[in-house]
Enzyme design. Structure first.
Site, mmCIF file in Angstrom:
data_model
loop_
_atom_site.group_PDB
_atom_site.id
_atom_site.type_symbol
_atom_site.label_atom_id
_atom_site.label_comp_id
_atom_site.label_asym_id
_atom_site.label_seq_id
_atom_site.Cartn_x
_atom_site.Cartn_y
_atom_site.Cartn_z
ATOM 1 N N TYR A 1 34.417 49.949 29.590
ATOM 2 C CA TYR A 1 34.506 51.406 29.510
ATOM 3 C C TYR A 1 33.550 51.971 28.457
ATOM 4 C CZ TYR A 1 38.606 52.359 32.459
ATOM 5 O OH TYR A 1 39.465 52.542 33.512
ATOM 6 N N LYS B 1 39.056 36.825 33.211
ATOM 7 C CA LYS B 1 38.226 36.227 34.254
ATOM 8 C C LYS B 1 37.318 35.196 33.573
ATOM 9 C CE LYS B 1 36.765 36.044 38.557
ATOM 10 N NZ LYS B 1 37.611 35.559 39.677
ATOM 11 N N ASP C 1 42.310 37.767 39.463
ATOM 12 C CA ASP C 1 42.544 37.774 40.917
ATOM 13 C C ASP C 1 43.886 37.121 41.251
ATOM 14 O OD1 ASP C 1 41.394 35.413 40.001
ATOM 15 O OD2 ASP C 1 40.135 35.093 41.771
ATOM 16 N N ASP D 1 43.599 48.831 33.735
ATOM 17 C CA ASP D 1 43.576 50.055 34.539
ATOM 18 C C ASP D 1 44.010 49.744 35.972
ATOM 19 O OD1 ASP D 1 42.957 52.769 35.223
ATOM 20 O OD2 ASP D 1 41.107 52.036 36.136
ATOM 21 N N ASP E 1 48.088 50.299 38.039
ATOM 22 C CA ASP E 1 48.369 51.023 39.282
ATOM 23 C C ASP E 1 49.084 50.114 40.284
ATOM 24 O OD1 ASP E 1 47.018 53.224 38.223
ATOM 25 O OD2 ASP E 1 45.997 53.681 40.105
#
Ligand code: IPM
Ligand code: MG
Length: 372
Positions: A143, A193, A225, A249, A253
C-alpha cells in the site's frame, strides 16, 4: 461523576453519514444512563472533503483527530470520484489518516453467533463456532512501498508498486497479535507468501522470532492461497489470523462472508496512542441516502472504541449484547438474509440504542470507566 471524552467524527461519503448517526445514538444512550459525556467534533474526509477543500484529508481534520481520544469514521469513496488520480482519491484520505494517526494494527473480528448460523454463506455445520480476529498490518506493505507509479519505458507504460516490510514493522504488529491471542484461545496463524516473496520470508522469520517470547501461544504459518481455502473449509480452526496489509484487506472481506453480511463487521485500528474505528464495509453508493444501510458494523465499531480507547469494557459488552439480542429477535436490515420485511437504518439504530439502555440499567453492565 464521570469525565468527558472527545471523539472525532468523520462520516465520509455514501452511507457513511447514515451509519455514523446510528453509532452516535448509542453513545448518547450511554450518557443517558449516567455514563461519561461525549463531545463530538465533526471533520471531513474522502470525497466530501475533496468537494469542499480539493483534498481528501484537510489539515483541519487532522487537527480535530489529534485533539480527540478516539476517531470514528463512516466510509469513503464513490463513483463520482473514481476517475481521479490515485493520489487525490477519497481512499487516499483514509490511507493518509491511518499514517497520520500511526495506527499500525487493524483488528477485524468475525464471529458467528450460534443463533445466527443460518445467515452465513456457508453451511451451518461448517461455520458454527467460528470466532476469529484478523490482525492486519496497516501502515506498510504494498500500500505504501516505493517505487510506485505509472512509468513509461520503451514506449510502453508500466504500473509499479512495491511490497516493503522492515523488521520493526513486522515485530510490532506480531506482538499485538500474540498479546491478543493470550486473551483468547492462544493460537496465532501467520499468513504470508513465503514460497515466492522475500518480504514474506522476512515476515515469517520475524514472526517466528517474536513467537519465541510467547511460548504459551501456538504459532502456525500458512501461505495466503491455502489460507483463503481454509477460511471456507475450516473457519473454526482460526483464532488470531496475523497478516500483512494487502492479504489482510482481501481475507477480511472473505471472513466477513462467514458471518452472513459485511454490514455486521466492525474494525479498530490502533497504534501506541490513537484509535480509529470504522465499519469494514465501504460507502455503498448504490443504497446511499435511502435509509437501507446496516448500521450494526458502525455500532459494533463504537463498542470497540469504548473497549480499546476509552476503557469502558462493560459498556462495550452491553452494546455487543444488545446487537446480538436484536439480531436473535429477527430484526434485519435488507443486507441480512432471512426476513421478508426488513427495517430501516434509523429503526435498527433506535432498537439497538434502546436495548443498550436497558442492559446498561441492569447492574451487570453499568457504564463506569474501569480504573486504570
Ligand atoms: C478497507 C478498505 C480500504 C483498504 C480502502 C478503502 C482504501 O478496503 O479498509 O479494507 O484497502 O484498506
Ligand atoms: Mg477492504
Amino acid at each position: 461523576m464521570h469525565g468527558m471524552f472527545k471523539v472525532a467524527v468523520l462520516p465520509g461519503d455514501g452511507i457513511g453519514p447514515e451509519v455514523i448517526a446510528e453509532g452516535l445514538k448509542v453513545l448518547r444512550a450511554i450518557e443517558e444512563v449516567g455514563g461519561p459525556r461525549f463531545r463530538f467534533q465533526a471533520g471531513l474526509v474522502g470525497g466530501c472533503a475533496i468537494d469542499a477543500t480539493a483534498v481528501p484529508l484537510p489539515p483541519e481534520t487532522i487537527s480535530i483527530c489529534n485533539q480527540a481520544q478516539a476517531v470514528l469514521l463512516g466510509a469513503v469513496g464513490g463513483p463520482r470520484w473514481d476517475s481521479r488520480r490515485p493520489d487525490n482519491r477519497p481512499e487516499t484520505g483514509l490511507l493518509q489518516l491511518r499514517q497520520r494517526l500511526k495506527v499500525y494494527v487493524n483488528l477485524r473480528p468475525a464471529r458467528v453467533i450460534d443463533a445466527l448460523v443460518g445467515l452465513s454463506a456457508l453451511k451451518p455445520d461448517r461455520v458454527r463456532g467460528t470466532d476469529l480476529v484478523i490482525v492486519r498490518e496497516l501502515m506498510g506493505g504494498i500500500y505504501f512501498g516505493n517505487p510506485r507509479g505509472i512509468f513509461s519505458k520503451n514506449g510502453e507504460r508500466m504500473g509499479v508498486n512495491t511490497e516493503v516490510y522492515r523488521e520493526h514493522e513486522i515485530e510490532r504488529v506480531a506482538h499485538r497479535a500474540f498479546q491478543l491471542a493470550r486473551q483468547r484461545r492462544k493460537k496465532v496463524t501467520s499468513v504470508d507468501k513465503a514460497n515466492v516473496l522475500e518480504s514474506s520470508r522476512l515476515w515469517r522469520e520475524v514472526v517466528t522470532r517474536v513467537g519465541e517470547s510467547y511460548r504459551d501461544v501456538e504459532l502456525e504459518h500458512l501461505y495466503v492461497d491455502n489460507c483463503a481455502m481454509r477460511l471456507i473449509d475450516r473457519p473454526t480452526s482460526f483464532d488470531v489470523l496475523l497478516t500483512n496489509n494487502m492479504f489482510g484487506d482481501i481475507l477480511s472481506d472473505e471472513a466477513a462472508m462467514l458471518t452472513g453480511s459485511i454490514g455486521l463487521l466492525p474494525s479498530a485500528s490502533l497504534g501506541e496512542r490513537s484509535g480509529l474505528y470504522e465499519p469494514v464495509h465501504g460507502s455503498a453508493p448504490d443504497i446511499a441516502g435511502r435509509n437501507r444501510a446496516n448500521p450494526i458494523a458502525t455500532i459494533a465499531s463504537v463498542a470497540m472504541m469504548l473497549r480499546h480507547s476509552l476503557r469502558m469494557e462493560r459498556a462495550a459488552l452491553a452494546i455487543e449484547a444488545a446487537i446480538e439480542k436484536v439480531l436473535k429477535q429477527g430484526v434485519r436490515t435488507p443486507d441480512i438474509p432471512g426476513r421478508k420485511r426488513p427495517v430501516s437504518t434509523t429503526r435498527m439504530g433506535n432498537i439497538i440504542a434502546q436495548e443498550t439502555v436497558k442492559l446498561l440499567k441492569s447492574s451487570r453492565f453499568h457504564p463506569e470507566p474501569e480504573a486504570s
